[in-house]
Design a protein around this motif. Structure first.
Motif, PDB file in Angstrom:
ATOM      1  N   PHE A 122     -53.223 -22.426 -30.651  1.00  0.00           N
ATOM      2  CA  PHE A 122     -54.466 -21.494 -29.952  1.00  0.00           C
ATOM      3  C   PHE A 122     -55.251 -22.245 -28.925  1.00  0.00           C
ATOM      4  O   PHE A 122     -56.126 -21.442 -28.235  1.00  0.00           O
ATOM      5  CB  PHE A 122     -55.267 -20.875 -31.126  1.00  0.00           C
ATOM      6  N   LEU A 176     -54.326 -20.874 -25.501  1.00  0.00           N
ATOM      7  CA  LEU A 176     -54.904 -19.740 -25.309  1.00  0.00           C
ATOM      8  C   LEU A 176     -56.337 -19.635 -25.180  1.00  0.00           C
ATOM      9  O   LEU A 176     -57.088 -18.995 -24.381  1.00  0.00           O
ATOM     10  CB  LEU A 176     -54.541 -18.656 -26.546  1.00  0.00           C
ATOM     11  N   TRP A 182     -58.545 -16.485 -20.820  1.00  0.00           N
ATOM     12  CA  TRP A 182     -59.835 -15.775 -20.550  1.00  0.00           C
ATOM     13  C   TRP A 182     -59.218 -14.400 -20.367  1.00  0.00           C
ATOM     14  O   TRP A 182     -60.028 -13.532 -20.475  1.00  0.00           O
ATOM     15  CB  TRP A 182     -60.756 -16.621 -19.996  1.00  0.00           C
ATOM     16  N   ASP A 183     -58.421 -14.541 -19.162  1.00  0.00           N
ATOM     17  CA  ASP A 183     -58.139 -13.251 -18.478  1.00  0.00           C
ATOM     18  C   ASP A 183     -57.051 -12.535 -19.077  1.00  0.00           C
ATOM     19  O   ASP A 183     -56.623 -11.278 -18.840  1.00  0.00           O
ATOM     20  CB  ASP A 183     -57.856 -13.600 -17.132  1.00  0.00           C
ATOM     21  N   LYS A 184     -56.237 -13.081 -19.934  1.00  0.00           N
ATOM     22  CA  LYS A 184     -55.139 -12.362 -20.646  1.00  0.00           C
ATOM     23  C   LYS A 184     -55.340 -11.713 -22.155  1.00  0.00           C
ATOM     24  O   LYS A 184     -54.669 -11.018 -22.547  1.00  0.00           O
ATOM     25  CB  LYS A 184     -54.037 -13.601 -20.770  1.00  0.00           C
ATOM     26  N   LEU A 185     -56.522 -12.153 -22.355  1.00  0.00           N
ATOM     27  CA  LEU A 185     -56.831 -11.355 -23.776  1.00  0.00           C
ATOM     28  C   LEU A 185     -58.180 -10.528 -23.662  1.00  0.00           C
ATOM     29  O   LEU A 185     -59.291 -10.626 -22.873  1.00  0.00           O
ATOM     30  CB  LEU A 185     -57.226 -12.504 -24.787  1.00  0.00           C
ATOM     31  N   GLY A 219     -60.106 -10.859 -28.998  1.00  0.00           N
ATOM     32  CA  GLY A 219     -58.765 -11.374 -29.061  1.00  0.00           C
ATOM     33  C   GLY A 219     -58.817 -12.985 -28.661  1.00  0.00           C
ATOM     34  O   GLY A 219     -58.612 -13.842 -29.280  1.00  0.00           O
ATOM     35  N   ALA A 242     -56.019  -4.062 -28.234  1.00  0.00           N
ATOM     36  CA  ALA A 242     -55.291  -4.880 -28.921  1.00  0.00           C
ATOM     37  C   ALA A 242     -53.625  -4.904 -28.958  1.00  0.00           C
ATOM     38  O   ALA A 242     -52.908  -5.695 -29.008  1.00  0.00           O
ATOM     39  CB  ALA A 242     -55.709  -5.114 -30.266  1.00  0.00           C
ATOM     40  N   GLY A 243     -53.424  -3.480 -29.300  1.00  0.00           N
ATOM     41  CA  GLY A 243     -51.737  -3.210 -29.299  1.00  0.00           C
ATOM     42  C   GLY A 243     -51.104  -2.830 -28.087  1.00  0.00           C
ATOM     43  O   GLY A 243     -49.936  -2.564 -28.120  1.00  0.00           O
TER      44      GLY A 243
END
Lengths: 528, 383
Positions: free
Chosen positions: A111, A114, A119-122, A126, A517-518
């Motif tokens: 993690f 991540l 920062w820009d992907k979640l 998340g 989230a999904g």
């Protein structure tokens, strides 16, 4: 110091462990602080908290990689330099190390990527989850490492197996719930929290002094002061002390730390100052505070705290029992599974747990059964660790601990009254206090591990027997290599740390897109 | 505790032998491409930006991948303590070299981008290259030595006496195995770059990856041939008690003709491993040539599975044969941890390994997508 395999192996282990432990406390503490800051950001939506998380995260990253890199050395080194140790106790000691990887380090390391890149992907939640995974992973990592280390101090739940000539686990839960390990865990992670708190407090104080990044610095100081106060109280109050009297050896360590040569009538006095003399076996110019020692160590006014000389007498009788165990073991092994007389089995069952004490004689004689009275007496005195270093290391550590409580309490008070920048000299004090928790942590390592000598596993295996049969030349090559390599890395790390601090937090990029989230990615991918 | 009696000792030993393979393959299949990309770095990236593209394809994942190695080390310590003790102390200086190279890697990833100075970046490029190239080579050299037998003996008290030298490890057969593992990981790195990078970096990844695949194909066949015709192997000659104590000196062992390959006659199903190795390499080669991405990486992973399993299965039940005193050889049946420890470790693995696989898959999913020069330039998070 002699140039023999044992001394050199110990020197190398001490160098690499102390170096590794420069990075670990900050990782443990700062990961939690990052998670707290980001939680505030997610709950309040104020971007300054995001900026704080990112800024302290950059410094976290510079420190984190060296912790990971030098941790590799620790894992390799048990096998490289302590191969008889690895054989002798791998059945017990290896398991917590492996579980650390399974349960904690995998989480932390997976993690952390991540944390930096996500920062820009979640979504906000998340990313917060990733940050908490790093924090929880690094703290659980400490738990399992200290379960392994706690077992070296207090080897519970295991027994010697003559068929395999090693210690084997008999009760895994006893290993996990070892009181020494639990006390060490609380003490060590709290020390890590203090380290991170002082780091954040000191760096922020510098920004305030320079009038830079004030919004970020003030908030950081508030978090650091309250977190640091709670943690420094926890280090001292819940400290190692609860584990001290759990085992016999902790008694010897305690007596050495206090330079208490004689058993004193209860409650014993605490030696606040003095010059312990290992040769003369007394402490010069000692200043005593009545009754304090007895209260700390036994929490009663009537229980005696044994002194070094009495503990040596006890060690001598254990060596004699150990010789009986050694003798029984030789007979059991000579019989190769055929009938062993029942009195031999009974003797091993009675004395077997003290086998390690016979091995203390290996320094003087190959077959402990041939030891002379003089050798037995010498071996008994070998169970006393180096008193002056422990005496001073402990006092430096405790002194710093007390000072930390004071310093964080002052800043906690100032921040509650919103007067953090009222006294410039106090801010300078905070800046110059940054190195202190590291010094305390290294001193703590010395008290715990140097204080365990001559044992590598207390009462079970002497350090001198645990080494690998590698050549002096090879050892000198690796010691020189580590010293050179680690020095360069330390210089580089400090340089980058200072550069990043001088540069300060960067203007916040656009906030993260709010992914649900999904939400599925565009293409299916294989599981890695 | 009686629960551990549910699984008998020989079964647990077999399971842990398989798990040892799983962890090593897990390492090669994930961190293997990180090492490969490191070794390829000076070749696939000619400019700073190109190198940053290559580095950022593995930037977010190498750290988790490396834990396979750390966990592998920890599991060997916990489940096969003598194997850990003999191999790490015996290969002392080689281990130090690997360690130094592996330390350079995390530091290189993190620190390279912290300064703009070209000399600074060039120095870390070297560090990353060394950190990929050296471990990839030396892991193979180590396996090559293990296949030949290692000059150690155990004393009566199970102390370890190693009588080889550092340069003795660098013998021709071991170096061939080293080149095999290097080319395998470079192929794997090429397949990864082809999937994750764009533009010239991906194109060069495909080119060098396919060259490495050809080399791996040849070396795998050649090492197999040497093993069959020249290397020989070891065999236990005394009766085996799979539930016996972990006391290696109780058995008798001889060195003879073709016994490393004898396993394939006894257990023909084991041929799956070398076949998977060849098919995987071939598939990766064709995939790299055809510009296929996901299937190439899967084939390359299949190749690492096949090649590593071939080494492990050939030696079964040996883990680490001794050339000096064959009786001291470590085998599956006499160098494990105790019954109880193996059981506890199995329970821990059964709980945590599926979790690890699940969250690792999730992280790869989040990071899905190509790394391009534009994305590296525009991101403030990139290395």
């Amino acid at each position: 110091m002699e140039l023999d395999v044992v001394s050199l192996s110990r020197l190398q282990f001490a160098l690499t462990a102390l170096y590794h432990f420069l990075f670990v406390p900050l990782t443990i503490g700062l990961s939690i602080l990052l998670a707290i800051m980001e939680t505030v950001y997610v709950m309040t939506g104020r971007t300054v908290w995001r900026e704080m998380t990112r800024f302290w995260g950059t410094l976290f990253g510079i420190n984190f990689v060296l912790g990971v890199a030098t941790g590799l050395t620790m894992e390799f080194q048990f096998g490289m330099n302590w191969s008889y140790y690895s054989h002798y106790v791998g059945d017990i000691f290896g398991a917590p190390l492996a579980i650390e990887g399974l349960m904690a380090f995998f989480l932390e390391a997976t993690f952390v990527g991540l944390f930096f890149f996500g920062w820009d992907k979640l979504s906000r939640l998340g990313h917060l989850a990733a940050t908490w995974a790093v924090a929880i992973g690094s703290n659980f990592s400490a738990l399992w490492i200290l379960i392994a280390n706690g077992w070296m101090q207090n080897p519970v739940g295991a027994a010697f197996n003559p068929a395999t000539m090693r210690m084997e686990v008999t009760d895994f839960w006893a290993v996990v719930f070892n009181p020494v390990a639990q006390a060490k865990f609380v003490h060590t992670v709290s020390a890590g929290y203090v380290t991170a708190a002082l780091f954040v407090l000191g760096v922020s104080a510098w920004y305030v002094l320079k009038g830079r990044h004030l919004a970020l610095a003030r908030r950081s100081m508030t978090v650091a002061a309250s977190f640091g106060l709670a943690a420094s109280l926890s280090v001292v109050v819940l400290g190692d002390e609860s584990g001290y009297l759990a085992t016999e050896h902790q008694q010897m360590k305690l007596a050495a730390v206090e330079a208490m040569w004689e058993t004193e009538p209860a409650p014993a006095a605490f030696t606040a100052f003095g010059f312990p003399d290992q040769q003369a076996r007394e402490t010069h110019y000692a200043i005593h505070i009545p009754a304090v020692m007895g209260l700390i160590a036994t929490r009663s006014l009537t229980t005696e705290v044994p002194g070094i000389k009495d503990l040596v007498v006890r060690a001598e009788s254990r060596i004699r029992q150990g010789i009986l165990a050694y003798d029984a073991l030789q007979q059991i092994r000579a019989a190769r599974g055929a009938g062993v007389p029942s009195e031999v089995t009974a003797s091993f069952e009675e004395n077997g747990r003290l086998l390690g004490y016979a091995y203390l004689l290996r320094r003087y004689v190959d077959d402990p059964r041939q030891a002379t009275e003089e050798q037995i007496a010498k071996a008994a005195w070998d169970t006393v660790p180096h008193v002056p270093s422990l005496f001073w290391a402990f006092r430096i550590m405790v002194g710093i601990g007390m000072y930390m409580i004071l310093l964080t309490a002052v800043f906690f008070f100032l921040s509650a009254r919103r007067r953090l920048d009222r006294y410039r000299w106090l801010l300078w004090v905070a800046v110059w206090s940054i190195p202190l928790p590291w010094i305390a942590a290294e001193m703590g390592w010395i008290v715990a591990e140097f204080g365990r000598q001559p044992w590598i596993i207390e009462g079970v295996l002497p350090t001198a027997m645990a080494v690998s049969h590698v050549g002096i030349t090879e050892l000198l090559i690796t010691i020189a290599g580590f010293t050179l390599f680690y020095s360069v890395l330390a210089v580089v790390e400090m340089g980058l740390m200072l550069k990043a601090i001088r540069k300060g937090p960067q203007p916040a990029p656009a906030p993260a897109p709010m992914l649900s989230a999904g939400q599925a990615p565009p293409r299916a991918i294989p599981a890695e | 505790m009686i629960l551990h009696e549910l699984l008998d000792y020989p079964t647990l030993r077999l399971i842990w032998w398989v798990l040892l393979g799983v962890l090593l393959i897990g390492f090669a299949a994930t961190d293997g491409f990180d090492l490969g990309v490191g070794a390829l770095l000076p070749f696939v990236g000619r400019t700073d930006l190109e190198r940053r593209v290559a580095i950022n394809t593995i930037g977010p994942v190498w750290e988790g991948n490396q834990v396979w190695l750390i966990l592998g080390g920890g599991a060997i310590f916990a489940a096969w303590p003598q194997l850990y003790a003999v191999s790490f102390s015996g290969f002392y200086l080689a281990m130090f070299v690997v360690l130094a190279a592996l330390i350079l890697r995390p530091v290189g990833f993190k620190y390279r981008g912290k300064r703009d100075d070209p000399r600074w970046r060039a120095a870390w490029d070297w560090a990353l290259f060394t950190g990929g190239f050296v471990p990839a080579l030396i892991f193979g050299v180590a396996v090559g030595n293990v296949l030949q037998g290692v000059p150690f003996r155990l004393t009566d008290e199970y102390g370890i006496r190693y009588e080889g030298s550092f340069f003795g490890l660098l013998n021709p057969f071991a170096l061939l195995c080293g080149l095999l593992s290097l080319s395998m990981m470079v192929m794997h790195g090429g397949a990864w770059l082809s999937l994750k990078a764009t533009g010239p970096v991906a194109a060069r990844g495909r080119r060098y990856g396919s060259i490495a695949a050809l080399a791996a194909l040849g070396l795998f066949a050649f090492c197999g041939l040497l093993t069959w015709l020249w290397l020989g192997g070891y065999r236990i000659t005394s009766p085996i008690d799979p539930a016996g104590p972990s006391a290696p000196l109780l058995k008798e062992v001889t060195r003879d003709g073709a016994s490393w390959l004898a396993n394939y006659a006894t257990y023909p199903w084991m041929l799956i491993a070398p076949v998977a190795g060849f098919l995987g390499i071939l598939g990766a080669f064709l995939g790299l040539r055809a510009g296929r991405e996901v299937s190439t990486l899967l084939c390359s992973k299949l190749a690492t599975f096949g090649i590593i399993s071939t080494a492990g299965l050939s030696m079964f039940p040996f883990l680490l044969p001794s050339s000096l005193d064959p009786r001291s050889s470590l085998t599956v049946w006499d160098s494990s941890s105790s019954h109880l420890t193996l059981f506890i470790m199995l329970v821990a693995t059964a709980i945590f390994l599926p979790l690890i696989l699940a969250y690792t898959a999730w992280v790869y999913r989040v990071l899905w997508g190509k790394v391009s020069e534009a994305s590296v330039r525009d991101s403030s998070d990139a290395y």
